[in-house]
Design a protein around this motif. Sequence first.
Motif, mmCIF file in Angstrom:
data_model
loop_
_atom_site.group_PDB
_atom_site.id
_atom_site.type_symbol
_atom_site.label_atom_id
_atom_site.label_comp_id
_atom_site.label_asym_id
_atom_site.label_seq_id
_atom_site.Cartn_x
_atom_site.Cartn_y
_atom_site.Cartn_z
ATOM 1 N N LYS A 27 0.590 -1.225 -0.073
ATOM 2 C CA LYS A 27 0.022 0.145 0.136
ATOM 3 C C LYS A 27 0.802 1.322 -0.107
ATOM 4 C CE LYS A 27 -3.955 -1.722 -0.231
ATOM 5 N NZ LYS A 27 -4.937 -1.704 -1.226
ATOM 6 N N PHE A 28 1.998 0.993 0.524
ATOM 7 C CA PHE A 28 3.034 2.286 0.525
ATOM 8 C C PHE A 28 4.286 1.869 -0.162
ATOM 9 C CE2 PHE A 28 1.600 4.371 4.890
ATOM 10 C CZ PHE A 28 0.708 4.758 4.193
ATOM 11 N N ASN A 29 5.020 2.625 -1.012
ATOM 12 C CA ASN A 29 6.057 2.536 -1.599
ATOM 13 C C ASN A 29 7.157 3.194 -0.543
ATOM 14 O OD1 ASN A 29 6.104 5.115 -2.511
ATOM 15 N ND2 ASN A 29 5.033 4.254 -4.064
ATOM 16 N N LYS A 30 8.222 3.294 -1.099
ATOM 17 C CA LYS A 30 9.687 3.953 -0.432
ATOM 18 C C LYS A 30 9.012 5.537 -0.379
ATOM 19 C CE LYS A 30 13.151 0.625 -0.988
ATOM 20 N NZ LYS A 30 14.299 0.282 -1.398
ATOM 21 N N LYS A 31 8.676 6.048 -1.498
ATOM 22 C CA LYS A 31 8.441 7.343 -1.469
ATOM 23 C C LYS A 31 7.264 7.853 -0.489
ATOM 24 C CE LYS A 31 9.844 8.364 -6.687
ATOM 25 N NZ LYS A 31 9.059 8.773 -7.889
ATOM 26 N N ASP A 32 6.349 6.950 -0.307
ATOM 27 C CA ASP A 32 5.258 7.186 0.609
ATOM 28 C C ASP A 32 5.844 7.226 2.166
ATOM 29 O OD1 ASP A 32 3.132 7.295 -1.145
ATOM 30 O OD2 ASP A 32 3.161 5.166 -1.483
ATOM 31 N N ILE A 33 6.835 6.359 2.355
ATOM 32 C CA ILE A 33 7.376 6.262 3.389
ATOM 33 C C ILE A 33 8.611 7.842 3.860
ATOM 34 C CG2 ILE A 33 9.254 5.262 5.085
ATOM 35 C CD1 ILE A 33 8.225 2.482 3.702
ATOM 36 N N TYR A 34 9.145 8.015 2.906
ATOM 37 C CA TYR A 34 9.793 9.323 2.982
ATOM 38 C C TYR A 34 8.953 10.313 3.100
ATOM 39 C CZ TYR A 34 13.641 6.437 1.183
ATOM 40 O OH TYR A 34 14.745 5.582 0.702
ATOM 41 N N ARG A 35 7.802 10.822 2.503
ATOM 42 C CA ARG A 35 6.850 11.840 2.542
ATOM 43 C C ARG A 35 6.452 11.494 3.929
ATOM 44 N NH1 ARG A 35 4.599 9.854 -2.592
ATOM 45 N NH2 ARG A 35 5.599 10.967 -4.190
ATOM 46 N N LEU A 36 6.059 10.520 4.471
ATOM 47 C CA LEU A 36 5.327 10.402 6.025
ATOM 48 C C LEU A 36 6.408 10.648 6.924
ATOM 49 C CD1 LEU A 36 3.014 7.196 5.419
ATOM 50 C CD2 LEU A 36 2.261 9.743 6.083
ATOM 51 N N ILE A 37 7.762 10.356 6.830
ATOM 52 C CA ILE A 37 8.693 10.723 7.867
ATOM 53 C C ILE A 37 8.849 12.340 7.729
ATOM 54 C CG2 ILE A 37 11.154 10.674 8.253
ATOM 55 C CD1 ILE A 37 11.039 7.721 7.186
ATOM 56 N N PHE A 38 8.907 12.726 6.446
ATOM 57 C CA PHE A 38 9.080 14.112 6.499
ATOM 58 C C PHE A 38 7.818 14.923 7.115
ATOM 59 C CE2 PHE A 38 7.834 18.482 4.372
ATOM 60 C CZ PHE A 38 9.121 19.302 4.724
ATOM 61 N N ILE A 39 6.473 14.568 6.648
ATOM 62 C CA ILE A 39 5.268 15.197 7.522
ATOM 63 C C ILE A 39 5.282 14.963 9.071
ATOM 64 C CG2 ILE A 39 2.676 14.919 7.697
ATOM 65 C CD1 ILE A 39 2.798 13.937 4.664
ATOM 66 N N SER A 40 5.690 13.677 9.565
ATOM 67 C CA SER A 40 5.824 13.614 10.850
ATOM 68 C C SER A 40 6.704 14.425 11.691
ATOM 69 C CB SER A 40 6.156 12.087 11.010
ATOM 70 O OG SER A 40 5.149 11.256 10.568
ATOM 71 N N ALA A 41 7.905 14.786 10.991
ATOM 72 C CA ALA A 41 8.984 15.458 11.483
ATOM 73 C C ALA A 41 8.427 16.826 11.849
ATOM 74 C CB ALA A 41 10.169 15.429 10.477
ATOM 75 N N VAL A 42 7.621 17.267 10.727
ATOM 76 C CA VAL A 42 7.310 18.798 10.833
ATOM 77 C C VAL A 42 6.174 18.910 11.829
ATOM 78 C CG1 VAL A 42 5.853 20.502 9.587
ATOM 79 C CG2 VAL A 42 7.754 19.307 8.354
ATOM 80 N N LEU A 43 5.381 17.945 12.003
ATOM 81 C CA LEU A 43 4.178 17.996 12.929
ATOM 82 C C LEU A 43 4.892 17.686 14.338
ATOM 83 C CD1 LEU A 43 1.481 15.772 11.347
ATOM 84 C CD2 LEU A 43 1.267 18.083 11.605
ATOM 85 N N LEU A 44 5.889 17.156 14.574
ATOM 86 C CA LEU A 44 6.505 16.603 15.777
ATOM 87 C C LEU A 44 7.455 17.514 16.250
ATOM 88 C CD1 LEU A 44 6.535 12.777 15.801
ATOM 89 C CD2 LEU A 44 4.894 14.236 16.877
ATOM 90 N N PHE A 45 7.888 18.584 15.484
ATOM 91 C CA PHE A 45 9.010 19.608 15.887
ATOM 92 C C PHE A 45 8.541 20.283 17.032
ATOM 93 C CE2 PHE A 45 11.347 23.445 15.124
ATOM 94 C CZ PHE A 45 12.630 23.009 15.243
#
Length: 432
Positions: A120-138
């Motif tokens: 359901k996710f590919n590597k690009k999805d994982i990278y995007r989610l890591i970036f989104i999570s980093a912004v939200l959790l900063f």
Amino acid sequence: MNLVAYRFPMAFLTILSVLFLIFALYKNKVTPKIILGVSVSLSTAEWLLMYGHWAMDCNIVVPMFIFAVGFIILSFTQKKIYGYVGIVLIDLMAYCYVGAWISLPFIFIGTICFLYNLEKFNKKDIYRLIFISAVLLFPIFCYVLVQFIGVKPFKFLWFTVASLPQTRAANSMISFSGNIINNVISNLASGLGQLITGNDSWLQTSIPGYAVIYFLMFLLMIYGVVCVVKEKKNVVTKFLIILSFSLIPLILFVQANFTHWAVVLFIAYLWAGIGLGKLFELAGKRIVKVVILLTVFIVSVDFTHYFFKDYTNTEVTANQIPSYVIDFNNSKKFVSELDNLHVKTYYGFPFYNSDRPSNNIEFLECIKRPNPHKISRLEEKYQPSIPTQITSGSAAYIIPEDQVDNYNYLESLPSKILRVNGQNYVVFYKGN
């Protein structure tokens, strides 16, 4: 503003999240009897009814977690965007004051890996989610640096990152002094007892006397786990297993009660719903099915009757400290009548908690809505203590009716009786 308006959003979100989860299970073609079992389990969960009507900072974690689980389950057969929403909700759970934070990294990693293995996710999805999570959790990461790591307060863009004078982080964790293994075992035993009896000794999360339904759901939870272990697992049960293992750190190290273990109870009742559904799928066993459903129905009706009839009075009585505000409109009228005395200072202002001296000011801000630059004047005008003699200048002295005899020196002043939150106060006053 009133109690219903204050509590409605939390209650509405809790109900909506459960309905959404049932919808997600339906879209994944989960068998109707399993969906029925989960519906019965969650809709008759006394702890969820108790938990869902409290509008506290930590309680939002439950509907948020249920929505997160629902969106992720929905992504198994629908668009991947639902998986994104589920991950974002898991990120935002870090901002809920509750012990769930200790398991969030495991839930986050386990969910992403699971969706990746499902393709359901590919590597690009994982990278995007890591970036989104980093912004939200900063922001919370910055707070942790200042509050717990020792970094000096700093300003980032227009945000000032400062430390709080005190936190409740340690209050939700087991003791790490002495024999830690014994502390963990003791905590597990306490949590297990609460799951079986439905009583964590906190009025706001449990009502003693309903152990039958909790014990029944505990047995159904065990039955559901055993059934899933024995049979071929579908995608939903595989995900539920991952969530269950992700909660192990929380179960081991967070103090057991229905507030701190709320997400644990939700997962436990999902397993109980599966167990009930598996029981429905068995051929025969009609008597057992009827007895279980009849027990659930009778206990739920009795609990609901008590909850809506007698519990409110019990809640009010137990929480009169007397800062606990039940009726906002009544309290507003009380303050208005005090203001009509037109005195300079009000001593013995009752909406006050000795553990948090600012509570009375917070409450007054809500009622009087002062200019932010004049908030300090509220603290000067409304004071919780009673002086030992009549002060110079105009003042009012607010005395609980049953304590008037302790203040004989006020008897020369005119007085009036005011009532708020079920308690009478004699207000002595004098003008300029």
